[in-house]
Structures are given as structure tokens and as C-alpha cells.
Write a protein that holds these residues in place. Sequence first.
Motif, PDB file in Angstrom:
ATOM      1  N   ARG A  22     -51.974  56.429  15.656  1.00  0.00           N
ATOM      2  CA  ARG A  22     -50.806  57.313  15.724  1.00  0.00           C
ATOM      3  C   ARG A  22     -51.186  58.743  15.313  1.00  0.00           C
ATOM      4  O   ARG A  22     -50.697  59.715  15.887  1.00  0.00           O
ATOM      5  CB  ARG A  22     -49.689  56.766  14.822  1.00  0.00           C
ATOM      6  CG  ARG A  22     -48.405  57.540  14.906  1.00  0.00           C
ATOM      7  CD  ARG A  22     -47.748  57.435  16.276  1.00  0.00           C
ATOM      8  NE  ARG A  22     -46.583  58.311  16.335  1.00  0.00           N
ATOM      9  CZ  ARG A  22     -46.229  59.023  17.377  1.00  0.00           C
ATOM     10  NH1 ARG A  22     -46.928  58.964  18.481  1.00  0.00           N
ATOM     11  NH2 ARG A  22     -45.164  59.797  17.344  1.00  0.00           N
ATOM     12  N   ARG A  23     -52.070  58.869  14.322  1.00  0.00           N
ATOM     13  CA  ARG A  23     -52.530  60.202  13.919  1.00  0.00           C
ATOM     14  C   ARG A  23     -53.227  60.901  15.088  1.00  0.00           C
ATOM     15  O   ARG A  23     -53.012  62.083  15.332  1.00  0.00           O
ATOM     16  CB  ARG A  23     -53.502  60.104  12.737  1.00  0.00           C
ATOM     17  CG  ARG A  23     -52.843  59.761  11.421  1.00  0.00           C
ATOM     18  CD  ARG A  23     -53.905  59.630  10.317  1.00  0.00           C
ATOM     19  NE  ARG A  23     -53.389  58.946   9.153  1.00  0.00           N
ATOM     20  CZ  ARG A  23     -52.661  59.527   8.206  1.00  0.00           C
ATOM     21  NH1 ARG A  23     -52.381  60.805   8.303  1.00  0.00           N
ATOM     22  NH2 ARG A  23     -52.222  58.839   7.188  1.00  0.00           N
ATOM     23  N   LYS A  24     -54.065  60.147  15.813  1.00  0.00           N
ATOM     24  CA  LYS A  24     -54.778  60.731  16.955  1.00  0.00           C
ATOM     25  C   LYS A  24     -53.792  61.137  18.053  1.00  0.00           C
ATOM     26  O   LYS A  24     -53.969  62.176  18.691  1.00  0.00           O
ATOM     27  CB  LYS A  24     -55.816  59.752  17.491  1.00  0.00           C
ATOM     28  CG  LYS A  24     -57.023  59.651  16.563  1.00  0.00           C
ATOM     29  CD  LYS A  24     -58.062  58.690  17.076  1.00  0.00           C
ATOM     30  CE  LYS A  24     -59.244  58.656  16.113  1.00  0.00           C
ATOM     31  NZ  LYS A  24     -60.151  57.555  16.376  1.00  0.00           N
ATOM     32  N   GLU A  25     -52.751  60.322  18.265  1.00  0.00           N
ATOM     33  CA  GLU A  25     -51.726  60.678  19.255  1.00  0.00           C
ATOM     34  C   GLU A  25     -51.032  61.977  18.851  1.00  0.00           C
ATOM     35  O   GLU A  25     -50.781  62.844  19.692  1.00  0.00           O
ATOM     36  CB  GLU A  25     -50.676  59.568  19.370  1.00  0.00           C
ATOM     37  CG  GLU A  25     -51.152  58.326  20.094  1.00  0.00           C
ATOM     38  CD  GLU A  25     -50.112  57.206  20.043  1.00  0.00           C
ATOM     39  OE1 GLU A  25     -48.905  57.498  19.885  1.00  0.00           O
ATOM     40  OE2 GLU A  25     -50.513  56.042  20.155  1.00  0.00           O
ATOM     41  N   LEU A  26     -50.707  62.108  17.556  1.00  0.00           N
ATOM     42  CA  LEU A  26     -50.037  63.312  17.076  1.00  0.00           C
ATOM     43  C   LEU A  26     -50.933  64.539  17.248  1.00  0.00           C
ATOM     44  O   LEU A  26     -50.453  65.629  17.580  1.00  0.00           O
ATOM     45  CB  LEU A  26     -49.623  63.152  15.612  1.00  0.00           C
ATOM     46  CG  LEU A  26     -48.471  62.182  15.356  1.00  0.00           C
ATOM     47  CD1 LEU A  26     -48.261  61.982  13.863  1.00  0.00           C
ATOM     48  CD2 LEU A  26     -47.197  62.647  16.014  1.00  0.00           C
ATOM     49  N   VAL A  27     -52.237  64.371  17.014  1.00  0.00           N
ATOM     50  CA  VAL A  27     -53.173  65.485  17.207  1.00  0.00           C
ATOM     51  C   VAL A  27     -53.194  65.889  18.687  1.00  0.00           C
ATOM     52  O   VAL A  27     -53.192  67.081  19.014  1.00  0.00           O
ATOM     53  CB  VAL A  27     -54.591  65.114  16.704  1.00  0.00           C
ATOM     54  CG1 VAL A  27     -55.623  66.124  17.174  1.00  0.00           C
ATOM     55  CG2 VAL A  27     -54.593  65.018  15.190  1.00  0.00           C
ATOM     56  N   LYS A  28     -53.164  64.893  19.598  1.00  0.00           N
ATOM     57  CA  LYS A  28     -53.132  65.206  21.031  1.00  0.00           C
ATOM     58  C   LYS A  28     -51.879  65.986  21.390  1.00  0.00           C
ATOM     59  O   LYS A  28     -51.924  66.948  22.157  1.00  0.00           O
ATOM     60  CB  LYS A  28     -53.165  63.914  21.871  1.00  0.00           C
ATOM     61  CG  LYS A  28     -54.534  63.348  22.079  1.00  0.00           C
ATOM     62  CD  LYS A  28     -54.474  62.162  23.015  1.00  0.00           C
ATOM     63  CE  LYS A  28     -55.799  61.435  23.041  1.00  0.00           C
ATOM     64  NZ  LYS A  28     -55.709  60.123  23.680  1.00  0.00           N
ATOM     65  N   ILE A  29     -50.740  65.571  20.815  1.00  0.00           N
ATOM     66  CA  ILE A  29     -49.487  66.275  21.069  1.00  0.00           C
ATOM     67  C   ILE A  29     -49.590  67.711  20.549  1.00  0.00           C
ATOM     68  O   ILE A  29     -49.166  68.662  21.216  1.00  0.00           O
ATOM     69  CB  ILE A  29     -48.298  65.533  20.424  1.00  0.00           C
ATOM     70  CG1 ILE A  29     -48.088  64.176  21.127  1.00  0.00           C
ATOM     71  CG2 ILE A  29     -47.024  66.364  20.487  1.00  0.00           C
ATOM     72  CD1 ILE A  29     -47.110  63.259  20.412  1.00  0.00           C
TER      73      ILE A  29
END
Length: 184
Positions: A108-115
Motif C-alpha cells: 500500500r505504501r508503494k501504491e501511495l508513492v505511485k499516486i
Amino acid sequence: MSTDYKDLQRRMDGAINAFKTDLASLRTGRASSNLLDAVTVQAYGSAMPINQVANVSVPEPRMISVSVWDKSMVSAVDRAIRESNLGFNPIVDGTTLRIPLPELNEQRRKELVKIAHTYAENARVAVRHVRRDGMDALKKAEKDGDISQDDQRVQSDRVQKLTDETITAIDGLLAGKETEIMQV
């Protein structure tokens, strides 16, 4: 005739401010009323920001409370939050929605960084559009004979410098947010 640098600066600052608002809506492990700023609710025939149909508060560090003003809007607010791609599952309690914030896992952290990277790229594109408008105005002024070719070059360099500084500021904000998101 010269380019209005104050207007270009104002528009580039607007892109940075919009980017800051987008970043504030990304979760970093702590609850914040800004997390729901990007959520729009289908209400009264149009899409409205959530803060125009409900009061958003943070009663606990890992809980967001949404008090919907109109009882008939509770399901629409619930649906908007669930479909917002923020990963929240509200608990409906009358006209109040309680949103517990789960611990952020690595994925989820990686998804947030992508966003966050997507938001940064949108801000950079907005800044480049402002630069293009400034450069077009300079080319037109030179073509119309309002400024010399040398003046046009000097002013173009100034517009480019302003653009570079703004993009550097965006990259700095992104790096800070990325560090904040990845911090366990």
C-alpha cells in the motif's frame, strides 16, 4: 511590451499549491481530515466535495469521523469514500461514518508513492503549460516587432529559469512526501 512574469509566477505557484493539496490527501499512517479532500460525492444532481455535504473530523489518531448533514446523503457519501481508491471501509452509524485507518503495509505504501508521482507529473505538466504560454507570448511579441530578438532570448531564458525553479520545488515536495509515506 514584455511578458507578465508576475502572472506566470502566480500560475506556477497555483500548480504547486494544487500539488500540495493533492499530497495532503495521501495517507501517511496518521489520520488527517485532509485525507478525504479529494473525495467527491454525487449529491443533489452534481459532484460535490465531501466537505460540502458533511463535517470531517479526526477524533483519534487512527480514526476519521464523517458527520453527514443530510440523512438521505449517507449512502452516497459511503459509496464515494469506498470508490475513492483510498482503501477505506467506512462503518456507518446513523448519519456518522467512522473510518478506521489500517496500518499501511509495504504494498500500500508503494501504491501511495505511485499516486504521489502521478500528482507530481500532473503538476509538472501544468507548469510546462504555463511556460509554453509565456514562450508563445514572447515569440508573438518578437514577430510583431514589440521586442528585439535579443530581448526575446533574454526573456525566454528568464521564463525557463522560473520553470526550472518551480519544477525543482515540486520534486522537493515529492521527495519529502515519499520519505514520509515509506517511513514505518
